[in-house]
Design a protein around this motif. Structure first.
Motif, mmCIF file in Angstrom:
data_model
loop_
_atom_site.group_PDB
_atom_site.id
_atom_site.type_symbol
_atom_site.label_atom_id
_atom_site.label_comp_id
_atom_site.label_asym_id
_atom_site.label_seq_id
_atom_site.Cartn_x
_atom_site.Cartn_y
_atom_site.Cartn_z
ATOM 1 N N UNK A 78 4.451 -4.542 -7.548
ATOM 2 C CA UNK A 78 4.061 -3.271 -6.935
ATOM 3 C C UNK A 78 5.326 -2.488 -6.598
ATOM 4 N N UNK A 79 5.473 -1.298 -7.173
ATOM 5 C CA UNK A 79 6.636 -0.429 -6.941
ATOM 6 C C UNK A 79 7.951 -1.173 -7.163
ATOM 7 N N UNK A 80 7.967 -2.040 -8.182
ATOM 8 C CA UNK A 80 9.179 -2.775 -8.512
ATOM 9 C C UNK A 80 9.399 -4.027 -7.696
ATOM 10 N N UNK A 81 8.461 -4.366 -6.824
ATOM 11 C CA UNK A 81 8.587 -5.544 -5.970
ATOM 12 C C UNK A 81 7.521 -6.570 -6.337
ATOM 13 N N UNK A 92 2.314 -1.257 7.353
ATOM 14 C CA UNK A 92 0.864 -1.236 7.489
ATOM 15 C C UNK A 92 0.517 -0.738 8.889
ATOM 16 N N UNK A 93 -0.556 0.059 8.994
ATOM 17 C CA UNK A 93 -0.911 0.618 10.300
ATOM 18 C C UNK A 93 -1.405 -0.448 11.275
ATOM 19 N N UNK A 94 -1.780 -1.620 10.771
ATOM 20 C CA UNK A 94 -2.229 -2.705 11.658
ATOM 21 C C UNK A 94 -1.024 -3.527 12.110
ATOM 22 N N UNK A 95 -0.062 -2.851 12.694
ATOM 23 C CA UNK A 95 1.198 -3.483 13.068
ATOM 24 C C UNK A 95 0.990 -4.619 14.059
ATOM 25 N N UNK A 120 0.836 -1.199 0.000
ATOM 26 C CA UNK A 120 0.000 0.000 0.000
ATOM 27 C C UNK A 120 0.865 1.241 0.000
ATOM 28 N N UNK A 121 0.288 2.342 0.452
ATOM 29 C CA UNK A 121 1.002 3.617 0.406
ATOM 30 C C UNK A 121 2.254 3.639 1.267
ATOM 31 N N UNK A 122 2.242 2.919 2.403
ATOM 32 C CA UNK A 122 3.421 2.907 3.244
ATOM 33 C C UNK A 122 4.564 2.174 2.545
ATOM 34 N N UNK A 123 4.243 1.111 1.832
ATOM 35 C CA UNK A 123 5.237 0.399 1.037
ATOM 36 C C UNK A 123 5.769 1.316 -0.071
ATOM 37 N N UNK A 138 7.402 3.092 9.516
ATOM 38 C CA UNK A 138 6.401 4.146 9.640
ATOM 39 C C UNK A 138 6.810 5.326 8.766
ATOM 40 N N UNK A 139 5.871 5.904 8.049
ATOM 41 C CA UNK A 139 6.204 6.988 7.112
ATOM 42 C C UNK A 139 5.722 8.363 7.561
ATOM 43 N N UNK A 140 5.567 8.562 8.881
ATOM 44 C CA UNK A 140 5.146 9.877 9.374
ATOM 45 C C UNK A 140 6.227 10.937 9.210
#
Length: 424
Positions: free
Chosen positions: A360-363, A384-387, A329-332, A407-409
């Motif tokens: 996805x994104x080269x993976x 993923x936020x559901x860590x 997803x976006x975090x990846x 985490x991408x914060x």
């Protein structure tokens, strides 16, 4: 990285047991050795006055006497040893920002000398000594402080103590503006010139986040400018206008923090900071009932853990010879855009069966069952936020590999692109 709690408002100098116990119970293993508990800025301010009654003069003669200060710390040091509380960093007594009492500079020197001796007794290796400023014209600040610090350097070397300078605010007609070492170029230059004069690395730097906020400075640039000279960071929140020491993330306006934590974290992550994080929450603590203060201390430790984790994010990626992501997803996406080239994953996996064996994104996106075949030194980074839920899933699968949380914060740069169904 050491996580320190400032004892002000928590530990009583005469009866320190309960306060140190509460700090330890909150999870802290390290505490700031704050010598201003014995000789406060207010006490020093009153000492500088020419007129005072006999009782007050006698009291201050005891409180602001260097030898008396050293003796007053005996009980605290004993309790720290009993409760196995480490003291990696100390603070020498200092003046209020708006003081006009230039006659106290000699006393400050004596207090700094005694502080070095107390550090040696406590096994404390770093001592923050603020620069002299009262009555010193701007043009002479460097020369006066050079003489001041070098006069302390020989004793510091004998006691194996590193002297840390600190960025300062100064009071200008009731407004706090940039003071000594408030610019990264000046701060780095002072440390380098002092070390050169001392003939060894006897000096370092302590960054006061609150002072940066009050002076409206970019903390990323400050941290990068200091580099490995930076040995400690004082974490405190404030509103950017008034001096205060609040729990990080609690000074907010319309939902936004008044302190630029993002740039601080980015800078410390970029430089690989591994010094001391000093949690100064004395004003937050003072606002709460004694009954609630243990809970505030626990929250303070959780906050310190969070900041440490954010700062060490890249270091965690670097320590594994190989890594795999969990989540497509976006975090990846943000991982790949910011760190994918430097720390390339083998692949990513996801619980969504519909995207297995796609790219996805080269993976390649794989079934989580593939994780069972990983070499044992490969780290799994959950994107993923559901860590907690995903970590539980992995443990129930019998996965033995190290499990980390990405985490991408506080990324090096922002990426606002969102996923579209056609991409997956």
């Amino acid at each position: 990285m050491n996580l320190l709690c400032v004892p002000s408002g928590i530990v009583g100098i005469k009866n320190p047991y309960k306060g140190i116990h509460n700090i330890s119970a909150a999870g802290f293993e390290d505490m700031l050795l704050d010598l201003s508990l014995c000789c406060t800025p207010g006490d020093l301010e009153r000492t500088g006055k020419k007129e005072m009654d006999a009782g007050q003069a006698e009291r201050l003669k005891v409180l602001c006497n260097p030898k008396e200060m050293g003796e007053a710390m005996t009980s605290l040091l004993k309790q720290c040893k009993v409760q196995e509380m480490n003291l990696p960093v100390a603070y020498a007594p200092y003046l209020e920002r708006n003081t006009k009492h230039e006659n106290l500079n000699g006393l400050l020197f004596e207090l700094a000398e005694e502080s070095i001796k107390v550090c040696a007794r406590a096994g404390c290796k770093n001592l923050v000594i603020r620069p002299l400023f009262a009555g010193i014209p701007s043009a002479k600040q460097w020369e006066c402080n050079k003489a001041y610090y070098l006069a302390l350097a020989e004793l510091a070397a004998e006691q194996d103590v590193c002297i840390l300078l600190e960025n300062q605010c100064k009071d200008l007609n009731g407004h706090l503006v940039r003071g000594i070492c408030a610019l990264p170029e000046e701060a780095a230059d002072w440390v380098d010139r002092l070390n050169e004069a001392a003939g060894e690395e006897r000096f370092g730097f302590c960054l006061d986040v609150g002072a940066c906020s009050l002076c409206g400075q970019n903390m990323y640039d400050f941290v990068i400018g200091l580099g490995d000279r930076l040995k400690a960071v004082v974490l405190r929140d404030c509103n950017g206008n008034q001096e205060s020491a609040m729990l990080p993330f609690t000074s907010v306006y319309q939902g936004s923090s008044q302190t630029d934590w993002m740039n601080l974290i980015r800078g410390l992550r970029k430089t690989g900071f591994d010094g001391a994080l000093i949690m100064n929450i004395k004003d937050t603590v003072a606002a709460f009932s004694w009954l609630l203060r243990p809970e505030i201390l626990r929250l303070s430790k959780k906050t310190a853990d969070f900041l440490k984790w954010q700062i060490e994010m890249e270091k965690r990626m670097k320590k594994y010879p190989a890594r795999v992501l969990f989540g497509a997803g976006n975090m990846c996406r943000n991982y790949m855009k910011c760190y994918g080239e430097k720390y390339p994953p083998l692949y990513t996996c996801d619980n969504d069966k519909s995207i297995w064996d796609t790219e996805f994104c080269g993976l390649m996106v794989k079934d989580p069952e593939n994780l069972k075949q990983l070499p044992e030194d490969c780290g799994i980074f959950i994107c993923n936020i559901y860590y907690r839920e995903i970590k539980k899933q992995l443990l129930e699968m019998g996965i033995k590999n190290p499990i980390e949380y990405f985490n991408d914060e506080y990324m090096p740069s922002f990426y606002f692109e969102r996923l579209k169904m056609k991409e997956i």
